[in-house]
Design a protein around this motif. Sequence first.
Motif, PDB file in Angstrom:
ATOM      1  N   LYS A   7       0.853  -1.187   0.000  1.00 47.95           N
ATOM      2  CA  LYS A   7       0.000   0.000   0.000  1.00 47.95           C
ATOM      3  C   LYS A   7       0.893   1.241   0.000  1.00 47.95           C
ATOM      4  N   ILE A   8       0.490   2.250  -0.758  1.00 50.59           N
ATOM      5  CA  ILE A   8       1.265   3.475  -0.868  1.00 50.59           C
ATOM      6  C   ILE A   8       0.755   4.502   0.154  1.00 50.59           C
ATOM      7  N   LYS A   9       1.697   5.116   0.854  1.00 47.65           N
ATOM      8  CA  LYS A   9       1.368   6.186   1.781  1.00 47.65           C
ATOM      9  C   LYS A   9       2.055   7.456   1.282  1.00 47.65           C
ATOM     10  N   ALA A  10       1.264   8.438   0.846  1.00 45.90           N
ATOM     11  CA  ALA A  10       1.815   9.679   0.297  1.00 45.90           C
ATOM     12  C   ALA A  10       0.797  10.791   0.460  1.00 45.90           C
ATOM     13  N   ASN A  11       1.253  12.034   0.259  1.00 46.86           N
ATOM     14  CA  ASN A  11       0.352  13.178   0.371  1.00 46.86           C
ATOM     15  C   ASN A  11      -0.450  13.347  -0.917  1.00 46.86           C
ATOM     16  N   ASN A  12      -1.401  14.254  -0.887  1.00 43.02           N
ATOM     17  CA  ASN A  12      -2.300  14.433  -2.031  1.00 43.02           C
ATOM     18  C   ASN A  12      -1.563  14.897  -3.287  1.00 43.02           C
ATOM     19  N   THR A  13      -0.496  15.662  -3.125  1.00 42.98           N
ATOM     20  CA  THR A  13       0.254  16.140  -4.295  1.00 42.98           C
ATOM     21  C   THR A  13       0.883  14.981  -5.045  1.00 42.98           C
ATOM     22  N   LYS A  14       1.464  14.038  -4.310  1.00 38.31           N
ATOM     23  CA  LYS A  14       2.097  12.889  -4.951  1.00 38.31           C
ATOM     24  C   LYS A  14       1.055  11.934  -5.537  1.00 38.31           C
ATOM     25  N   LEU A  15      -0.082  11.805  -4.858  1.00 34.09           N
ATOM     26  CA  LEU A  15      -1.146  10.950  -5.404  1.00 34.09           C
ATOM     27  C   LEU A  15      -1.697  11.553  -6.689  1.00 34.09           C
ATOM     28  N   ALA A  16      -1.808  12.881  -6.738  1.00 36.63           N
ATOM     29  CA  ALA A  16      -2.244  13.539  -7.969  1.00 36.63           C
ATOM     30  C   ALA A  16      -1.227  13.333  -9.084  1.00 36.63           C
ATOM     31  N   ALA A  17       0.073  13.305  -8.733  1.00 32.34           N
ATOM     32  CA  ALA A  17       1.112  13.046  -9.732  1.00 32.34           C
ATOM     33  C   ALA A  17       1.008  11.628 -10.270  1.00 32.34           C
ATOM     34  N   ILE A  18       0.646  10.675  -9.406  1.00 34.96           N
ATOM     35  CA  ILE A  18       0.440   9.291  -9.874  1.00 34.96           C
ATOM     36  C   ILE A  18      -0.731   9.236 -10.851  1.00 34.96           C
ATOM     37  N   ASP A  19      -1.813   9.953 -10.526  1.00 38.22           N
ATOM     38  CA  ASP A  19      -2.954  10.009 -11.447  1.00 38.22           C
ATOM     39  C   ASP A  19      -2.535  10.573 -12.802  1.00 38.22           C
ATOM     40  N   GLY A  20      -1.715  11.621 -12.785  1.00 38.70           N
ATOM     41  CA  GLY A  20      -1.256  12.202 -14.035  1.00 38.70           C
ATOM     42  C   GLY A  20      -0.398  11.239 -14.835  1.00 38.70           C
ATOM     43  N   THR A 129      11.611   5.659  -5.038  1.00 38.22           N
ATOM     44  CA  THR A 129      11.704   6.975  -5.662  1.00 38.22           C
ATOM     45  C   THR A 129      11.581   6.819  -7.173  1.00 38.22           C
ATOM     46  N   PHE A 130      10.699   7.604  -7.782  1.00 42.70           N
ATOM     47  CA  PHE A 130      10.543   7.596  -9.236  1.00 42.70           C
ATOM     48  C   PHE A 130      11.325   8.785  -9.785  1.00 42.70           C
ATOM     49  N   THR A 131      12.261   8.493 -10.682  1.00 45.86           N
ATOM     50  CA  THR A 131      13.248   9.473 -11.118  1.00 45.86           C
ATOM     51  C   THR A 131      12.867  10.192 -12.402  1.00 45.86           C
ATOM     52  N   ASP A 132      11.691   9.958 -12.940  1.00 50.87           N
ATOM     53  CA  ASP A 132      11.296  10.655 -14.167  1.00 50.87           C
ATOM     54  C   ASP A 132      10.702  12.022 -13.819  1.00 50.87           C
ATOM     55  N   LYS A 133      10.047  12.656 -14.780  1.00 47.03           N
ATOM     56  CA  LYS A 133       9.548  14.023 -14.613  1.00 47.03           C
ATOM     57  C   LYS A 133       8.079  14.079 -14.197  1.00 47.03           C
ATOM     58  N   THR A 134       7.585  12.987 -13.617  1.00 45.26           N
ATOM     59  CA  THR A 134       6.181  12.952 -13.197  1.00 45.26           C
ATOM     60  C   THR A 134       5.944  13.666 -11.871  1.00 45.26           C
ATOM     61  N   LYS A 135       7.027  13.992 -11.153  1.00 43.71           N
ATOM     62  CA  LYS A 135       6.953  14.658  -9.843  1.00 43.71           C
ATOM     63  C   LYS A 135       6.327  13.778  -8.771  1.00 43.71           C
ATOM     64  N   ILE A 136       6.384  12.459  -8.994  1.00 43.56           N
ATOM     65  CA  ILE A 136       5.910  11.548  -7.937  1.00 43.56           C
ATOM     66  C   ILE A 136       6.901  11.552  -6.787  1.00 43.56           C
ATOM     67  N   GLY A 137       8.185  11.494  -7.117  1.00 44.93           N
ATOM     68  CA  GLY A 137       9.221  11.546  -6.089  1.00 44.93           C
ATOM     69  C   GLY A 137       9.273  10.292  -5.248  1.00 44.93           C
ATOM     70  N   THR A 138       9.501  10.458  -3.966  1.00 44.40           N
ATOM     71  CA  THR A 138       9.650   9.340  -3.030  1.00 44.40           C
ATOM     72  C   THR A 138       8.330   9.079  -2.316  1.00 44.40           C
ATOM     73  N   ILE A 139       7.929   7.833  -2.293  1.00 46.83           N
ATOM     74  CA  ILE A 139       6.695   7.436  -1.614  1.00 46.83           C
ATOM     75  C   ILE A 139       6.998   6.277  -0.664  1.00 46.83           C
ATOM     76  N   LYS A 140       6.203   6.182   0.375  1.00 45.63           N
ATOM     77  CA  LYS A 140       6.396   5.154   1.394  1.00 45.63           C
ATOM     78  C   LYS A 140       5.585   3.909   1.050  1.00 45.63           C
ATOM     79  N   LEU A 141       6.180   2.732   1.315  1.00 45.84           N
ATOM     80  CA  LEU A 141       5.536   1.447   1.046  1.00 45.84           C
ATOM     81  C   LEU A 141       5.121   0.819   2.367  1.00 45.84           C
ATOM     82  N   VAL A 142       3.869   0.406   2.464  1.00 44.74           N
ATOM     83  CA  VAL A 142       3.342  -0.200   3.684  1.00 44.74           C
ATOM     84  C   VAL A 142       2.848  -1.604   3.333  1.00 44.74           C
ATOM     85  N   GLY A 143       3.407  -2.619   3.998  1.00 42.06           N
ATOM     86  CA  GLY A 143       3.000  -3.991   3.730  1.00 42.06           C
ATOM     87  C   GLY A 143       3.798  -4.958   4.581  1.00 42.06           C
ATOM     88  N   SER A 144       3.341  -6.204   4.625  1.00 44.52           N
ATOM     89  CA  SER A 144       3.977  -7.217   5.467  1.00 44.52           C
ATOM     90  C   SER A 144       5.007  -8.049   4.707  1.00 44.52           C
TER      91      SER A 144
END
Length: 399
Positions: A7-20, A129-144
Amino acid sequence: MLVYEYKIKANNTKLAAIDGAIRTAQYIRNKCLRFWMDAKPEQKINRFALNKYSTIVANDPEMPFAKSIHSNARQASAERAWTAIGRFYDNCKKKVAGKKGFPRFKRNSRSIEYKVGGWRLSNCRRHITFTDKTKIGTIKLVGSRDIQFVNPKDIKRVRLIKRVDGYYCQFCIKAERLEDCTPTGNSIGIDVGLESFYTDSNGKKVANPRYLRKTEKRLKRLQKLVSRKKKGSNNRRKAINRLGRKHLKISRQRKDFVVKAARVLCTSNDVIVIENLNVRGLVKNHNLAKSISDVSWSLFRQWLEYFGSVFNRQVIAVNPAYTSQDCSNCGKRVKKSLSTRTHSCSCGAKLCRDENAAINILNKGTVGHTVTAPMYGVNASGQMTLWLDSETSRTKVAG
């Protein structure tokens, strides 16, 4: 190949970047499909041609956003288009009856896929961390699932997936799954049905859970709440989310039940004989379509074949014709309607209709058979994926 899901844990800006990024991947996939449709007969369009065309799309000055995602993600999107095209070609060659599955343009994609580039795992393996120009950046991973000891070179695909209950990140890891299992010497025939999920040749019945039917009243209420909200409003969006979450829960319950039932059968039997049902044709009966979809016969067969390969078991599919009508004791054909649930024959045999059918299925499978080909669903990257739960799935490389 194994798939670990977090599961991804990120703020709304990064989630919007994923949508884009997902919308950009959808745009490239649709452009590749249009390129194939508009190609002249003398042009040879294949997977490599679409990969090259994805670069042309990215360099289009009128659509600068197409260059924001990594080249590996653009190629993966082009491969998704080719997967749909290849499936259409295969259906035409096999002369599949009815519609051949002509590729369609995507309107609401929910995932983007990266190959080996465009991303980087942290040392603790809990961030990506996603290194392209999508502005996703670094996101946290939550899982077992522990990915700490996985070699990054063995990670062949990374997917970002949007679901109604949040965003997920999947890692496709190159690994084989084979488990040692002691031979049992048992063979079993399986007759699937609607009254019971299945009845085996030993007379055992497994109850049909009917997850959709049990939740239907609640679903109707949620659907009514969606209809009452004003289109485009936040309240309507929230009502749609609640409805989607309920459907997602039903889907996960169904898959969890099917996985456990299939695993039990494959660990306790060396040979499992099933019916080669044409589910696509059966659901055309509008009186039974909802019940057939709810019972998940196709998913059950997929998992049986998967666990058969994992535990080195034989899964055999036979023609189901007359298995309910023929007597399992003497072979005489006894006509009966669907409402008749007991098989009675002049030879003295009297038993449950489904048990009689299961014995006939087992007899058909043990007298000359062909081991069935896998029915795994092929995804855009050419992998066959079987979901276990919200955190784990299993895949086998196609081809």
